[in-house]
Scaffold this motif. Structure first.
Motif: not given
Length: 486
Positions: A101-122
């Motif tokens: 549960f902790r492992f999956i939660s951390n992956i989802l947390k990183l994924t949600n941060i990526k979706k909810s913030n601006p993204i720039v191609d680099y």
């Protein structure tokens, strides 16, 4: 399971010690990355591999060395619940579930941060711009950085290059791999050290690329020191300031000659080979089965020939058929109830019939009924519920006696003292027909007990016993008479 854990852990410890003493200090980081990942897979694999090393043995030629005396007795083994085992498995599953549960939660947390913030191609990655004050860190093909620092150009090119190496070399997959193993084997601390070694090697790889690209080691070292006290963000991400230690600074200026690197790589081969052979090698004696005297074979072959086409119907005490067998499948007890074949024809009868031997040229009846319900079996169970079908060795108990006699080897020490006596072995015929829990209740010394265990372990699977038409575990007590003299 215990064997798997012991073998794999010992292998993991040895290969990790070799890594720290022989490889970590050398500038062969790509090879070291492969080595660490390979050794985990290697250590998990060897418990499942067995290499049989066949050794020829010269048995001592002794007349009638082993005799099975008396009928083996049988006892139904009552299955008991191991509550300690249930408790341990429950604890393991509970802790594992929490870690998953902790492992999956951390992956989802990183994924949600990526979706909810601006993204720039680099270049080959994507920059996720965060409001919070953080150091650059990487997960998969994403680099998380502070939005203000990005727009104000406060992030040095060296830091971008460092994080890009984590992206392009896909270091996140290594971290996910070791984290999954840590979740499943959380009780084994060796994987904590493996994760540290893998992450430090990732930093060596990233540092090497930065130094090669900018050729300014002092500036880069000062840059790392300036961010050394910043806390890491996520344990699944590659962090810029991971383990900023003397090891990394020394590695930036270290050089390793091609000859040294090659020799150390080659030195790994005999080490892994030794571990493999010690863990997987199993010495197996090449069996040399003695030929039985012709005198013993003749009457048996005659009976088998006569009853070749006969089906023996085994009956219970009520006269119901519980098994159909051929002659060579009958137990000794069942063969005692077989009616004898007619005597060979006289010479005059053979001349009249034109046959050399009446017994060899006549056939038994199509069916013969045998009632196996007798006092011997009732006495063996001492009032307990009787077996509906007793375990049977392939070919019957007589074939089992021959199997033991053929394969049993008398040691030279026992032969020298002309050892005679009786040992008692017990074993359980499992529901799948295999023999387990082989023990010697009475031994004669001179390695005879160990030899009896070895022979019983060679036994092919039996036909398992049944109680109430359900498979049952049955314990046998087998007396073996040793006669090492003439």
């Amino acid at each position: 399971m215990i064997d798997f854990l012991i073998k794999s852990t010992l292998s993991l410890i040895v290969v990790l010690i070799v890594y720290h003493t022989l490889l970590e200090k050398e500038k062969i980081h790509q090879f070291n990355r492969f080595y660490l990942l390979f050794c985990i897979v290697f250590s998990f694999s060897i418990p499942f591999i067995t290499i049989e090393i066949i050794q020829d043995t010269i048995p001592v030629a002794i007349k009638k060395p082993v005799v099975i005396s008396g009928e083996p007795t049988m006892t139904i083994v009552n299955e008991t619940t191991n509550y300690w085992l249930i408790i341990l498995w429950s604890i393991y599953l509970l802790v594992t579930a929490v870690l998953i549960f902790r492992f999956i939660s951390n992956i989802l947390k990183l994924t949600n941060i990526k979706k909810s913030n601006p993204i720039v191609d680099y270049k080959d990655s994507k920059l996720v711009l965060l409001k919070e004050k953080i150091l650059p860190h990487t997960f998969m093909n994403t680099i998380f950085i502070n939005e203000e620092d990005y727009y104000n150009r406060k992030i040095e090119e060296e830091l971008y290059t460092h994080e890009l190496i984590h992206v392009t070399q896909k270091h996140t997959f290594d971290i996910l791999f070791i984290e999954i193993i840590k979740v499943l084997f959380w009780f084994n601390p060796i994987f904590i050290f493996y994760k540290k070694a893998i992450q430090l090697n990732h930093e060596f790889l990233a540092d090497e690329k930065v130094v090669a690209s900018y050729n300014n080691v002092p500036f880069y070292q000062n840059l790392l020191l300036s961010v050394a006290n910043t806390n890491a963000n996520y344990y699944l991400a590659s962090n810029l300031n991971y383990s900023i230690t003397k090891k990394r600074f020394i590695m930036m200026t270290k050089t390793t000659s091609r000859i040294t690197a090659t020799l150390k790589k080659i030195a790994i081969i005999p080490m892994l080979t030794t571990i493999f052979l010690l863990s997987c090698g199993k010495k197996v004696e090449k069996e040399q089965i003695a030929q039985e005297p012709t005198a013993l074979k003749t009457p048996i072959n005659g009976m088998e020939k006569y009853f070749e086409d006969t089906t023996f119907r085994i009956l219970d005490e009520k006269g119901n058929t519980i098994a159909n067998k051929k002659f060579n499948e009958l137990t000794t007890e069942e063969k005692d109830n077989v009616p004898p074949p007619p005597p060979p024809a006289t010479e005059d009868e053979q001349k009249m019939e034109g046959q050399p031997n009446a017994l060899n040229n006549t056939k038994g009846p199509q069916f013969i009924d045998i009632n196996i319900h007798n006092d011997t079996i009732e006495k063996a169970y001492k009032g307990k519920e009787a077996l509906d079908l007793q375990p049977t060795f392939p070919g019957g108990m007589e074939a089992f006696y021959k199997f033991v006699g053929r394969n049993f080897k008398i040691s030279e020490q026992a032969a020298a003292v002309k050892l005679k006596g009786k040992l008692l072995a017990t074993f359980i015929v499992e529901k799948d027909g295999s023999l387990s829990n082989i023990k010697i209740r009475k031994d004669l010394g001179y390695g005879m007990g160990d030899e009896a265990i070895r022979v019983l372990k060679l036994s092919p699977k039996w036909t398992p016993g049944k109680v109430d038409n359900k498979l049952a575990r049955v314990e046998y007590s087998l007396p073996i008479t040793i006669q090492s003299g003439e």
